[in-house]
Design a protein around this motif. Structure first.
Motif, PDB file in Angstrom:
ATOM      1  N   VAL A 282       0.843  -1.196   0.000  1.00 37.08           N
ATOM      2  CA  VAL A 282       0.000   0.000   0.000  1.00 37.08           C
ATOM      3  C   VAL A 282       0.876   1.243   0.000  1.00 37.08           C
ATOM      4  CG1 VAL A 282      -1.819  -1.200   1.249  1.00 37.08           C
ATOM      5  CG2 VAL A 282      -0.181   0.203   2.514  1.00 37.08           C
ATOM      6  N   GLY A 283       0.327   2.320  -0.557  1.00 38.01           N
ATOM      7  CA  GLY A 283       0.991   3.617  -0.540  1.00 38.01           C
ATOM      8  C   GLY A 283       0.024   4.654  -0.016  1.00 38.01           C
ATOM      9  N   GLN A 284       0.455   5.411   0.976  1.00 43.37           N
ATOM     10  CA  GLN A 284      -0.407   6.410   1.589  1.00 43.37           C
ATOM     11  C   GLN A 284      -0.380   7.703   0.778  1.00 43.37           C
ATOM     12  OE1 GLN A 284      -0.995   7.364   6.098  1.00 43.37           O
ATOM     13  NE2 GLN A 284       0.758   8.560   5.429  1.00 43.37           N
ATOM     14  N   VAL A 285      -1.564   8.226   0.440  1.00 41.31           N
ATOM     15  CA  VAL A 285      -1.686   9.492  -0.278  1.00 41.31           C
ATOM     16  C   VAL A 285      -2.622  10.391   0.518  1.00 41.31           C
ATOM     17  CG1 VAL A 285      -2.318  10.637  -2.434  1.00 41.31           C
ATOM     18  CG2 VAL A 285      -1.381   8.318  -2.491  1.00 41.31           C
ATOM     19  N   LEU A 286      -2.076  11.461   1.088  1.00 40.26           N
ATOM     20  CA  LEU A 286      -2.867  12.411   1.863  1.00 40.26           C
ATOM     21  C   LEU A 286      -3.004  13.697   1.049  1.00 40.26           C
ATOM     22  CD1 LEU A 286      -1.271  11.914   5.403  1.00 40.26           C
ATOM     23  CD2 LEU A 286      -3.353  10.874   4.473  1.00 40.26           C
ATOM     24  N   LEU A 287      -4.235  14.148   0.859  1.00 39.37           N
ATOM     25  CA  LEU A 287      -4.502  15.276  -0.033  1.00 39.37           C
ATOM     26  C   LEU A 287      -5.171  16.428   0.694  1.00 39.37           C
ATOM     27  CD1 LEU A 287      -5.958  13.368  -3.121  1.00 39.37           C
ATOM     28  CD2 LEU A 287      -3.640  14.280  -2.868  1.00 39.37           C
ATOM     29  N   THR A 288      -4.865  17.637   0.252  1.00 40.93           N
ATOM     30  CA  THR A 288      -5.642  18.822   0.594  1.00 40.93           C
ATOM     31  C   THR A 288      -6.166  19.411  -0.709  1.00 40.93           C
ATOM     32  OG1 THR A 288      -3.799  20.387   0.422  1.00 40.93           O
ATOM     33  CG2 THR A 288      -4.121  19.308   2.557  1.00 40.93           C
ATOM     34  N   VAL A 289      -7.082  20.347  -0.597  1.00 45.89           N
ATOM     35  CA  VAL A 289      -7.652  20.962  -1.792  1.00 45.89           C
ATOM     36  C   VAL A 289      -6.567  21.605  -2.647  1.00 45.89           C
ATOM     37  CG1 VAL A 289      -9.118  22.844  -2.609  1.00 45.89           C
ATOM     38  CG2 VAL A 289      -9.948  21.310  -0.835  1.00 45.89           C
ATOM     39  N   ASP A 290      -5.625  22.302  -2.019  1.00 48.84           N
ATOM     40  CA  ASP A 290      -4.575  22.962  -2.792  1.00 48.84           C
ATOM     41  C   ASP A 290      -3.717  21.971  -3.572  1.00 48.84           C
ATOM     42  OD1 ASP A 290      -5.224  25.527  -2.245  1.00 48.84           O
ATOM     43  OD2 ASP A 290      -3.687  25.879  -0.728  1.00 48.84           O
ATOM     44  N   ASP A 291      -3.634  20.731  -3.088  1.00 51.53           N
ATOM     45  CA  ASP A 291      -2.821  19.735  -3.780  1.00 51.53           C
ATOM     46  C   ASP A 291      -3.361  19.412  -5.166  1.00 51.53           C
ATOM     47  OD1 ASP A 291      -0.992  19.362  -1.708  1.00 51.53           O
ATOM     48  OD2 ASP A 291      -2.269  17.890  -0.722  1.00 51.53           O
ATOM     49  N   VAL A 292      -4.629  19.665  -5.381  1.00 52.17           N
ATOM     50  CA  VAL A 292      -5.235  19.212  -6.628  1.00 52.17           C
ATOM     51  C   VAL A 292      -5.992  20.288  -7.390  1.00 52.17           C
ATOM     52  CG1 VAL A 292      -5.397  16.768  -6.062  1.00 52.17           C
ATOM     53  CG2 VAL A 292      -7.127  18.334  -5.215  1.00 52.17           C
ATOM     54  N   SER A 293      -6.167  21.477  -6.811  1.00 52.71           N
ATOM     55  CA  SER A 293      -6.857  22.534  -7.555  1.00 52.71           C
ATOM     56  C   SER A 293      -5.879  23.479  -8.241  1.00 52.71           C
ATOM     57  CB  SER A 293      -7.799  23.324  -6.638  1.00 52.71           C
ATOM     58  OG  SER A 293      -7.092  23.927  -5.584  1.00 52.71           O
ATOM     59  N   ARG A 294      -4.674  23.589  -7.731  1.00 51.94           N
ATOM     60  CA  ARG A 294      -3.653  24.393  -8.401  1.00 51.94           C
ATOM     61  C   ARG A 294      -2.943  23.544  -9.450  1.00 51.94           C
ATOM     62  NH1 ARG A 294      -2.682  29.202  -5.590  1.00 51.94           N
ATOM     63  NH2 ARG A 294      -3.752  29.286  -3.580  1.00 51.94           N
ATOM     64  N   ARG A 295      -2.606  24.176 -10.573  1.00 49.59           N
ATOM     65  CA  ARG A 295      -2.157  23.429 -11.745  1.00 49.59           C
ATOM     66  C   ARG A 295      -0.923  22.571 -11.464  1.00 49.59           C
ATOM     67  NH1 ARG A 295      -1.259  26.484 -17.365  1.00 49.59           N
ATOM     68  NH2 ARG A 295      -3.495  26.713 -17.084  1.00 49.59           N
ATOM     69  N   SER A 296       0.135  23.139 -10.883  1.00 43.63           N
ATOM     70  CA  SER A 296       1.366  22.385 -10.666  1.00 43.63           C
ATOM     71  C   SER A 296       1.157  21.276  -9.645  1.00 43.63           C
ATOM     72  CB  SER A 296       2.485  23.321 -10.206  1.00 43.63           C
ATOM     73  OG  SER A 296       2.136  23.961  -8.993  1.00 43.63           O
TER      74      SER A 296
ATOM     75  N   VAL B 136      -3.827   4.239  -0.800  1.00 43.37           N
ATOM     76  CA  VAL B 136      -4.820   4.459   0.246  1.00 43.37           C
ATOM     77  C   VAL B 136      -4.898   5.964   0.473  1.00 43.37           C
ATOM     78  CG1 VAL B 136      -5.499   4.014   2.623  1.00 43.37           C
ATOM     79  CG2 VAL B 136      -4.351   2.221   1.295  1.00 43.37           C
ATOM     80  N   VAL B 137      -6.034   6.552   0.131  1.00 45.44           N
ATOM     81  CA  VAL B 137      -6.180   8.002   0.073  1.00 45.44           C
ATOM     82  C   VAL B 137      -7.036   8.495   1.231  1.00 45.44           C
ATOM     83  CG1 VAL B 137      -6.864   9.942  -1.392  1.00 45.44           C
ATOM     84  CG2 VAL B 137      -6.121   7.783  -2.441  1.00 45.44           C
ATOM     85  N   ASN B 138      -6.638   9.629   1.789  1.00 44.33           N
ATOM     86  CA  ASN B 138      -7.448  10.299   2.793  1.00 44.33           C
ATOM     87  C   ASN B 138      -7.173  11.788   2.690  1.00 44.33           C
ATOM     88  OD1 ASN B 138      -9.189  10.770   4.909  1.00 44.33           O
ATOM     89  ND2 ASN B 138      -7.969   9.719   6.470  1.00 44.33           N
ATOM     90  N   GLU B 139      -8.104  12.588   3.203  1.00 42.36           N
ATOM     91  CA  GLU B 139      -7.807  14.007   3.313  1.00 42.36           C
ATOM     92  C   GLU B 139      -6.729  14.190   4.375  1.00 42.36           C
ATOM     93  OE1 GLU B 139      -9.960  18.343   3.733  1.00 42.36           O
ATOM     94  OE2 GLU B 139     -11.153  16.544   4.034  1.00 42.36           O
ATOM     95  N   ASN B 140      -5.848  15.145   4.158  1.00 41.39           N
ATOM     96  CA  ASN B 140      -4.777  15.397   5.119  1.00 41.39           C
ATOM     97  C   ASN B 140      -5.337  16.223   6.268  1.00 41.39           C
ATOM     98  OD1 ASN B 140      -2.405  15.755   6.493  1.00 41.39           O
ATOM     99  ND2 ASN B 140      -1.212  16.358   4.708  1.00 41.39           N
ATOM    100  N   ASP B 141      -6.080  15.564   7.160  1.00 37.21           N
ATOM    101  CA  ASP B 141      -6.745  16.259   8.261  1.00 37.21           C
ATOM    102  C   ASP B 141      -5.762  16.922   9.209  1.00 37.21           C
ATOM    103  OD1 ASP B 141      -9.601  15.556   7.796  1.00 37.21           O
ATOM    104  OD2 ASP B 141      -8.871  13.523   8.052  1.00 37.21           O
TER     105      ASP B 141
END
Length: 361
Positions: free
Chosen positions: A94-108, A128-133
């Protein structure tokens, strides 16, 4: 085939906030089943905050953001450890992927997220994805992992989204009411007319049927079918059994980054257009120029998402602005040539480029 599986906090934890190994095992079994037939899978998993309640001796999900972040910091480690151990028994990494909105709404940032998922799947890893709370603030939160799952499904070009819940599908009313009937298929908004989905989420989760319907709308509008069922029936669902509720696609795939912009970002301000600029955006697909803007509202920086509104203050688009809010007032109503001559060549560009703008229905 590529499948995104989303599971909520209440489907992974005990009422007092501890992770339930048996419940996690059911979800793992479903993912292993997908992988065993040669397909790829991304797991969007809630549970970090919930998993931190027990170790921190918290009776219920905290309301304040700092305590939520502390619980997430403790719980995320426990959650990913359980997944790592369980999947390792089946020979999967498994690979952990923690996301925030800025991680995916800004182009780069979006490009980096897309490449990360592509490489993980190419290497046979289960993301395995989750929001970066732990670091997300109230201004940059997705709000719920149902919406996050729908957007991830679009980001990775999924063929199906499976939403796992504590109920076995969509009903005409509250599932506990004797006159509520299961709905096996939803083809359009008309099929949802008159359905009462207002229900309080569990003590450890943030969602409910309302957020799952919103996730289904986002995914199906992008051409991705969605199945909603209980976590207990996850294996049946991935094996193709007609369990739960199927939401059939209602639209076609759209530019993924703009989907994130439309559905994941919180805007920082508004640009008010004149009638001519509105027509240029809506009818001709033009970029937004300073000449067509009559007012600037809010405090924002270059690169922030903003709403674009017509003269009646109706939101018609959302985009990433190229100037700070304090730069724009002196530019309003002026041509790009005039701006370049008086203020310099750095002002001779679009306020929002068409590639960074999405029309809102």
């Amino acid at each position: 085939m590529r499948v995104v599986v989303k599971v909520g906090s209440s489907s992974l934890t005990t009422p007092d906030g501890h992770l339930d190994p048996d419940r996690i095992g059911t979800v793992v079994d479903a993912v292993v089943t997908v992988r065993a037939r040669g397909d790829e899978v991304v797991l969007v998993s809630s549970g970090a905050i919930a998993a931190g309640l027990g170790p921190l001796n918290l009776a219920r999900r905290p309301r304040d953001l700092p305590t939520q972040q502390a619980a997430a910091a403790v719980g995320q480690r426990a959650l990913i450890a359980h997944y790592s151990e369980s999947f390792a028994a089946a020979g999967l990494v498994v690979g952990q992927v923690l996301l925030t909105v800025d991680d995916v709404s800004r182009r780069s940032h979006y490009r980096n997220a897309h490449q990360t998922f592509a490489k993980l799947l190419e290497l046979g890893v289960v993301p395995v994805v989750n929001e970066n709370d732990t670091v997300a603030t109230s201004e940059i939160r997705f709000g719920d992992n149902d919406r996050l799952a729908a957007l991830v499904a679009h980001l990775v070009h999924a063929d199906e989204l499976l939403l796992l819940s504590d109920v076995d599908g969509l009903y005409t009313g509250h599932p506990d009411l004797p006159d509520s009937q299961p709905i096996r298929e939803v083809r359009s908004e008309a099929d949802l007319a008159g359905i009462d989905v207002a229900r309080v989420g569990s003590a450890v989760g943030t969602g409910g049927m309302v957020t799952k319907l919103e996730a289904a709308r986002i995914a199906t509008a992008a051409g991705i079918p969605v199945r909603l069922t209980s976590a207990a029936r996850a294996v049946e669902a991935v094996e193709g059994e007609p369990v739960g509720t199927l939401f059939t696609p209602t639209g076609k795939r759209r530019a993924a980054r703009l989907m994130w912009l439309a559905h994941a970002s919180e805007t920082r301000g508004r640009l008010v257009l004149d009638a001519g600029a509105r027509r240029a955006l809506v009818e001709r697909g033009a970029s937004l120029l300073a000449a067509g803007i009559v007012a600037v509202e809010g405090d924002f920086a270059a690169g922030d998402p903003v709403d674009v509104v017509d003269p009646e203050r109706v939101v018609i688009a959302r985009g990433l602005v190229n100037f700070d809010s304090d730069e724009l007032p002196e530019m309003l109503g002026r041509s790009t040539a005039d701006l370049a001559a008086e203020l310099g060549p750095e002002r001779e560009r679009e306020v929002i480029h068409r590639d960074d703008l999405i029309l809102m229905s």
